[in-house]
Scaffold this motif. Structure first.
Motif, PDB file in Angstrom:
ATOM      1  N   THR A   1      43.287  -2.921  10.294  1.00  0.00           N
ATOM      2  CA  THR A   1      42.651  -3.285  11.468  1.00  0.00           C
ATOM      3  C   THR A   1      41.176  -2.811  11.527  1.00  0.00           C
ATOM      4  OG1 THR A   1      44.636  -3.757  12.631  1.00  0.00           O
ATOM      5  CG2 THR A   1      42.599  -3.616  14.043  1.00  0.00           C
ATOM      6  N   ALA A   2      41.309  -1.342  11.299  1.00  0.00           N
ATOM      7  CA  ALA A   2      39.848  -0.625  11.392  1.00  0.00           C
ATOM      8  C   ALA A   2      38.917  -1.015  10.252  1.00  0.00           C
ATOM      9  CB  ALA A   2      40.287   0.885  11.355  1.00  0.00           C
ATOM     10  N   ARG A   3      39.482  -1.002   9.225  1.00  0.00           N
ATOM     11  CA  ARG A   3      38.726  -1.476   8.055  1.00  0.00           C
ATOM     12  C   ARG A   3      38.187  -2.985   7.921  1.00  0.00           C
ATOM     13  NH1 ARG A   3      42.952   1.300   5.219  1.00  0.00           N
ATOM     14  NH2 ARG A   3      43.558  -0.944   4.316  1.00  0.00           N
TER      15      ARG A   3
ATOM     16  N   SER B   1      43.224  -9.450  12.839  1.00  0.00           N
ATOM     17  CA  SER B   1      42.187  -9.062  11.868  1.00  0.00           C
ATOM     18  C   SER B   1      42.628  -9.508  10.417  1.00  0.00           C
ATOM     19  CB  SER B   1      42.123  -7.428  11.690  1.00  0.00           C
ATOM     20  OG  SER B   1      43.322  -7.045  11.242  1.00  0.00           O
ATOM     21  N   LEU B   2      43.629 -10.158  10.084  1.00  0.00           N
ATOM     22  CA  LEU B   2      44.062 -10.694   8.798  1.00  0.00           C
ATOM     23  C   LEU B   2      43.578 -12.195   8.763  1.00  0.00           C
ATOM     24  CD1 LEU B   2      47.702  -9.418   8.728  1.00  0.00           C
ATOM     25  CD2 LEU B   2      46.002  -8.608   7.574  1.00  0.00           C
TER      26      LEU B   2
ATOM     27  N   VAL C   1      50.566 -17.639  15.559  1.00  0.00           N
ATOM     28  CA  VAL C   1      49.848 -18.893  16.404  1.00  0.00           C
ATOM     29  C   VAL C   1      48.562 -19.010  15.948  1.00  0.00           C
ATOM     30  CG1 VAL C   1      49.573 -19.557  18.648  1.00  0.00           C
ATOM     31  CG2 VAL C   1      51.903 -18.503  18.325  1.00  0.00           C
ATOM     32  N   ALA C   2      47.918 -17.905  15.803  1.00  0.00           N
ATOM     33  CA  ALA C   2      46.583 -18.207  15.528  1.00  0.00           C
ATOM     34  C   ALA C   2      46.201 -18.605  14.244  1.00  0.00           C
ATOM     35  CB  ALA C   2      45.798 -16.691  15.631  1.00  0.00           C
ATOM     36  N   ARG C   3      47.081 -18.382  13.364  1.00  0.00           N
ATOM     37  CA  ARG C   3      46.682 -18.849  11.939  1.00  0.00           C
ATOM     38  C   ARG C   3      46.674 -20.278  12.005  1.00  0.00           C
ATOM     39  NH1 ARG C   3      50.575 -16.827   7.446  1.00  0.00           N
ATOM     40  NH2 ARG C   3      52.225 -18.084   8.731  1.00  0.00           N
TER      41      ARG C   3
END
Length: 378
Positions: free
Chosen positions: A195-197, A143-144, A115-117
């Motif tokens: 996600t962390a990186r 995060s992508l 949805v966000a994309r």
């Protein structure tokens, strides 16, 4: 938590203009504590400065729309979504273990990214911020997105010290074992590492979680509590503070789960040298209700302990204002909003030096309240 630090970090991305912020808040609901309250308060506060789009589960829709009908927030845009039309049923919250919520949350994260994309192609967000769930060992697929990603505050790195396991039931020990296994499994998830990186900054609720975030690849980590009160909430809470002499009465508030540690509160109450008129109130509901009542009987204090079940917020705060201290012996609480609420209402807090409460209840936040010839630190 202080929104000043958060706003400064957001403003560092793009100065001198209102930003378009995408917020991931799976749990988000007004007039609630715990994670839903964290999600709603964060969204509301950021919307004072920027345009905010919030991704949230349909389960909170009725409460959000009722609030916005009464108190509109012009900069706040709500986007409801759930995976495969599956709206999680929270009607049994506090009454049974809900392991399937973790599956729902993981699938929700995937749906949120899709949805966000599409939204980003239309709106062009300046940044994305993951708020809830406050769980470091689950990924945020947002995060992508090709924009700066802010993560947290996230928690979950806290553990129940082994010395406290002796008083737990077999069921509770199994829960703690599975929780630890689930956390370690999450740390092996490549999407958690991604996600962390990819995070510009990762906020951790406690030092324990901060160490785990570093281990899974986060470069910029800061400790920042996810709970806080705004001026309006503090003003309301101070109205519940009592200036009268209080009875010797203690209170615990929250879901009746083993890791909330209310059994420790009962044991301490029974062992303390207190007058016969002393009382211990427990407000909440959950699977530990019956075991706690049986424990009170075993300890010989059942006649001094009152179980109130779950109460409306206003009534809960009224009870808090009539008590000498809040007892919150949680074993691995990332936040502990009730501790902040109690302090704002002028009620001392008795807690373990563990997790989120230990970040809030410190020498810097103490005050002294005289009880006869003794002093209690709150």
């Amino acid at each position: 938590m202080s929104l000043t630090a958060l706003n400064d970090d957001i403003s560092a991305v793009q100065q001198d203009r209102s930003l378009k912020v995408l917020l991931s808040a799976y749990a988000c609901e007004p007039n609630r504590g715990s994670e839903p309250g964290v999600g709603w308060n964060m969204a509301r506060e950021i919307a004072q400065y920027h345009q905010v789009w919030v991704l949230v589960s349909h389960t909170h829709r009725d409460a959000i729309e009722a609030e916005l009908n009464q108190r509109p927030i012009p900069n706040l845009h709500i986007v409801y979504l759930d995976p495969f039309g599956w709206v999680y049923d929270w009607s049994q919250e506090g009454k049974r273990a809900q392991w399937d919520v973790h599956l729902h949350y993981y699938l929700w994260q995937i749906k949120a990214y899709l949805v966000a994309r599409r939204l980003h192609q239309t709106i062009g967000f300046d940044l994305v911020h993951h708020v809830t769930y406050v769980k470091y060992s689950s990924p945020s697929f947002l995060s992508l997105l090709p924009i700066p990603f802010f993560w947290g505050p996230v928690g979950g790195g806290e553990s129940s010290p082994r010395r406290f396991w002796e008083g737990l039931s077999l069921r509770a020990k199994v829960y703690e074992t599975l929780r630890e296994a689930s956390r370690r499994l999450g740390e092996l998830d490549p999407f958690v590492h991604l996600t962390a990186r990819r995070s510009c900054i990762a906020w951790a609720t406690t030092e324990e979680t901060a160490k785990r975030l570093h281990r899974i690849g986060a470069q910029q980590v800061q400790v920042l509590s996810q709970v806080g009160l705004n001026e309006a909430e503090i003003s309301v809470l101070t109205d519940y503070a009592s200036s009268e002499s209080l009875p010797i009465r203690f209170i615990s508030i929250g879901r009746l789960l083993h890791w909330k540690g209310f059994h420790l509160g009962l044991q301490a109450f029974a062992q303390a040298n207190l007058p016969i008129e002393a009382e211990y109130w427990i407000v909440g509901e959950g699977p530990e209700n019956q075991p706690l009542q049986e424990l009170a009987q075993t300890l010989g204090v059942a006649h001094q302990v009152k179980f109130w079940n779950r109460l409306p917020r206003a009534e809960t705060l009224q009870h808090l204002g009539t008590c000498l201290a809040l007892v919150h012996p949680s074993l691995h609480d990332s936040g502990g909003l009730v501790c902040l609420e109690a302090m704002a209402a002028g009620c001392p807090v008795i807690c373990l030096d563990l997790g989120g409460p230990s970040v809030q209840v410190t020498a810097d936040t103490k005050f002294e309240q005289q009880i006869g010839c003794k002093s209690m630190i709150g």
